[in-house]
Design an enzyme around this catalytic site. Structure first.
Site, PDB file in Angstrom:
ATOM      1  N   GLU A  19      36.073 -21.646  63.938  1.00  0.00           N
ATOM      2  CA  GLU A  19      35.430 -20.350  63.767  1.00  0.00           C
ATOM      3  C   GLU A  19      35.360 -19.703  65.146  1.00  0.00           C
ATOM      4  O   GLU A  19      34.813 -20.291  66.076  1.00  0.00           O
ATOM      5  CB  GLU A  19      34.028 -20.620  63.225  1.00  0.00           C
ATOM      6  CG  GLU A  19      33.332 -19.447  62.603  1.00  0.00           C
ATOM      7  CD  GLU A  19      31.920 -19.846  62.131  1.00  0.00           C
ATOM      8  OE1 GLU A  19      31.747 -20.920  61.536  1.00  0.00           O
ATOM      9  OE2 GLU A  19      31.004 -19.059  62.383  1.00  0.00           O
ATOM     10  N   ASP A  49      21.873 -14.810  65.316  1.00  0.00           N
ATOM     11  CA  ASP A  49      22.104 -15.784  66.376  1.00  0.00           C
ATOM     12  C   ASP A  49      20.916 -15.965  67.300  1.00  0.00           C
ATOM     13  O   ASP A  49      20.260 -15.000  67.687  1.00  0.00           O
ATOM     14  CB  ASP A  49      23.337 -15.361  67.205  1.00  0.00           C
ATOM     15  CG  ASP A  49      24.615 -15.602  66.422  1.00  0.00           C
ATOM     16  OD1 ASP A  49      24.824 -16.738  65.985  1.00  0.00           O
ATOM     17  OD2 ASP A  49      25.381 -14.639  66.234  1.00  0.00           O
ATOM     18  N   TYR A  56      29.493 -21.240  52.777  1.00  0.00           N
ATOM     19  CA  TYR A  56      28.741 -21.547  53.995  1.00  0.00           C
ATOM     20  C   TYR A  56      27.274 -21.706  53.604  1.00  0.00           C
ATOM     21  O   TYR A  56      26.592 -20.717  53.343  1.00  0.00           O
ATOM     22  CB  TYR A  56      28.924 -20.400  54.982  1.00  0.00           C
ATOM     23  CG  TYR A  56      28.434 -20.618  56.403  1.00  0.00           C
ATOM     24  CD1 TYR A  56      27.220 -21.239  56.679  1.00  0.00           C
ATOM     25  CD2 TYR A  56      29.192 -20.179  57.487  1.00  0.00           C
ATOM     26  CE1 TYR A  56      26.786 -21.422  57.980  1.00  0.00           C
ATOM     27  CE2 TYR A  56      28.764 -20.345  58.794  1.00  0.00           C
ATOM     28  CZ  TYR A  56      27.562 -20.980  59.038  1.00  0.00           C
ATOM     29  OH  TYR A  56      27.136 -21.142  60.331  1.00  0.00           O
TER      30      TYR A  56
END
Ligand code: PLP
Lengths: 402, 256
Positions: free
Chosen positions: B46, B57, B169
């Site tokens: 990725e 993040d 995911y």
């Protein structure tokens, strides 16, 4: 006091024309769905509305008055009226939204709120409501704003909130929103994110507008009394994320009034150092919404710049993006210098010290009176907050100028 | 390379899947890092296209993104560099929707495909907002991987698994990326729920930091994504060798 009827819902997933939407990480989506449902139910529930209205009057001091500015009117040659949100509890319009969201937080059984803040007014309002409702409260604030709004940081702590300075990026409001969203991703099951402006993912832009429409609804009635049943010719408010402006506009959207949002012109639009997201932004998707943002050719978000922490944001709420696209409202900028002059002018000739944010709205009126505002026009300006929080910063700047 | 069929065949061959994350544009050697982690046993890689405001993040990837941007990384620049990385494993980009929207759906999807990128992960573009990008990506042959979270209800999870391409995911914790001392308690349940909903490969990611955590997470899923723990080593000055050594340690833990 009584609330006016609810306004229109955006369509689909919070669409205002091509703007809006719910562009949030998957972790948050179920909470946003729940919030939308709870707000829709609550907003048509008489008991909820009654409790909200009673808090607005008995706790926040509503309705706030509309004040005619005789000396300013004489000076400018147009009839200026101020909607006095500076007189609401905690000193700005932010309390209207926060009391509504605090009631919803309790209704959802959550025990804790988080918030972002720029000028600190939304942080103070959130900390206030958290104290009132016995909720835990954490406020994210850009490190730059922690410096320039020190008084509000102290107030938040006094009210029992934890203030977390955010160092990333420009260390201002944009970064505080990022950090609040990250923190919400980790805590969404127990915590409500009390977003402070009419922005972010659906349902926030709609919900915050509805909690702020009391400003416009009241002002319309009050103007009718002052103007012999007429509406003002021009309605003006400053625009950061856009909550005081959209709440004000909501009351006048179906009148013939010219609606004007005033953004942060910073050092001037040509300098690139400003916060004029409508005038200079391009469509994009940031902070959960499709709207207008200052960004570079690749889509990286640019840092905004403004003397006023509350307008120092590179985006704008999606309903403003729609109103700008349709032409129903217009958006202009006032510079730091113009805002500073208006801050002093209103203080000196009306005895009202405005916050730096609405000083931008006053500045635009002062500039345009006799130009695009015809002499003798009636002008309502939302004075979204009082200037106590800015006194130290302005004193320092004026000292430097001397 | 087709991401989903590659991962399926690896899984069906008995392997646990390992997908490391590398921030594109982080240092001059970043493409070497991608090659090195594939040599060290990654089943796909990725590559993050850095964005100014990455809300999914934590500190490590925020810092890496900022450093890459300061070094001049651009979306098309990262994609073009990916075209030069010739590895026997699929490449997936992870980025934020504003960069995709700015390029335009079709242009972005076509360019990714031209650069040999097989899949895309856009964490702020959830299932219900997928439309324009989803169609463009499908048409160009870019597999869009969707995220499922611990908060996702079962009916929605089924829809996400159905619409996700490449793999599913599973977000292993409540929170954003960043290293954690322990595997989150949500991880096992997330793996089990996704596996019950689909036979597509299911990878758990976000917060998985050590070989032991990777092995533990892979117990209920088909594999793991490891980001911040690798990126921190790069921020601390590590290069392809350090990255390879760490990925090898993850591989060993997953294989034993
Ligand atoms: C007094 C005042 N006015 C205006 C604003 C800008 O926010 P909005 O555009 O949401 O009204 C702020 C924000 O901090 C504020 O404190």
């Amino acid at each position: 006091m009584h609330l006016g009827p609810p306004g229109p819902e955006p369509i689909g997933l919070g669409r205002f024309g091509e703007f809006g939407g719910r562009y949030a990480p998957e972790t948050l989506v179920p909470a946003l769905v729940q919030l939308e449902r709870e707000f829709r139910d609550a907003w048509s529930d008489d008991d909820f509305r009654e409790e909200y209205a009673s808090l607005l009057s008995s706790y926040a001091g509503r309705p706030t008055p509309v004040t005619e500015c005789h000396r300013l009117s004489e000076r400018l040659g147009v009839r200026v009226m101020l909607k006095r949100e500076d007189l609401a509890h905690t000193g700005s319009h932010k309390i209207n939204n926060v009391l509504g969201q605090a009631l919803l937080t309790r209704r959802m059984g959550k025990k804790r709120v988080i918030a972002e803040t720029g000028a600190g007014q939304h942080g103070v309002a959130t900390a206030t409501a958290a104290a009132l409702f016995g909720l835990g409260c954490i406020v994210y604030m850009g490190a730059v704003d922690v410096e320039r709004q020190a008084l509000n940081v102290w107030r938040m702590k006094l009210l029992g909130a934890d203030v977390i300075p955010v160092q990333s990026g420009s260390a201002t409001l944009k970064d505080a929103v990022n950090e609040a969203m990250r923190s919400w991703v980790a805590s969404v099951e127990s915590t409500h994110y009390c977003l402070g402006s009419a922005m972010g993912p659906h349902p926030f832009p709609w919900m915050v507008r509805e909690f702020q429409r009391v400003v416009g609804d009241e002002a319309r009635e009050q103007c009718r009394e002052l103007l012999g049943d007429a509406d003002p010719d021009v309605v003006v408010a400053c625009v950061g994320g856009g909550s005081n402006a959209i709440g004000t506009f909501a009351g006048f959207i179906d009148t013939g009034a010219r609606l004007v949002g005033v953004e942060a012109g910073g050092l001037g639009l040509e300098s690139g150092q400003h916060g004029a997201a409508v005038e200079r932004g391009v469509p994009g998707v940031v902070h959960g919404m499709r709207s207008l943002f200052l960004q570079d050719e690749y889509g990286q978000v640019l840092e905004a710049s403004s003397i006023s922490a509350g307008l120092d944001y590179p985006g704008v709420g999606p309903e403003h993006a729609m109103l700008a696209a349709s032409g129903r409202a217009e958006y202009h900028a006032a510079t730091d210098e113009e805002a500073l002059a208006a801050f002093q002018l209103l203080s000196a000739i009306e005895g009202i010290v405005p916050a730096l944010e609405p000083a931008h709205a006053i500045a635009w009126v002062a500039r345009e009176a006799g130009r695009t505002i015809a002499p003798g026009s009636t002008v309502l300006v939302t004075l979204s907050g009082r200037g106590d929080k800015d006194a130290a910063q302005v004193a320092e700047m004026l000292g430097e100028l001397e | 390379m087709n991401l989903e069929s590659h991962l399926r065949s690896r899984r069906d061959g008995g392997a646990k899947l390992l997908v490391p994350y590398v921030t594109g544009g982080l240092g001059r050697e970043w493409h070497e890092v991608v090659r090195a982690v594939v040599d060290a046993g990654a089943d796909a890689v990725e590559v993050g296209i850095p964005f100014s405001d990455p809300i999914m993040d934590g500190r490590t990837i925020q810092e890496a993104s900022q450093r890459a941007l300061d070094l001049g990384a651009t979306p098309v620049g990262v994609m073009d560099a990916m075209a030069t990385i010739d590895v026997p494993a699929p490449l997936v980009v992870m980025t934020y929707y504003n960069l995709v929207a700015r390029l335009g759906h079709e242009r972005c999807a076509r360019h990714l495909r031209q650069c040999g990128v097989d899949g895309a992960i856009v964490p702020d573009l959830p299932y219900d907002e997928l439309d324009g990008w989803g169609e463009a990506a499908d048409a160009a042959g870019v597999e869009t991987v969707l995220l499922a979270a611990p908060t996702t209800p079962d009916d929605r999870l089924a829809q996400i698994c159905e619409r996700s391409h490449g793999f599913v995911y599973g977000v292993s914790l409540m929170g954003v990326t960043g290293e954690r001392d322990e595997l989150a308690s949500h991880a096992g349940e997330m793996g089990r729920r996704c596996k019950a909903a689909t036979d597509k490969p299911v990878l758990l990611g976000v917060g998985i930091s050590t070989p032991a955590q990777a092995a533990q997470a892979a117990a209920t899923a088909d594999g793991v994504i490891v980001g911040s723990a690798l990126v921190r080593r790069l921020l601390d000055g590590g290069g392809p060798d350090e990255a390879a050594a760490f990925v090898r340690s993850l591989r060993v833990a997953l294989d034993s």
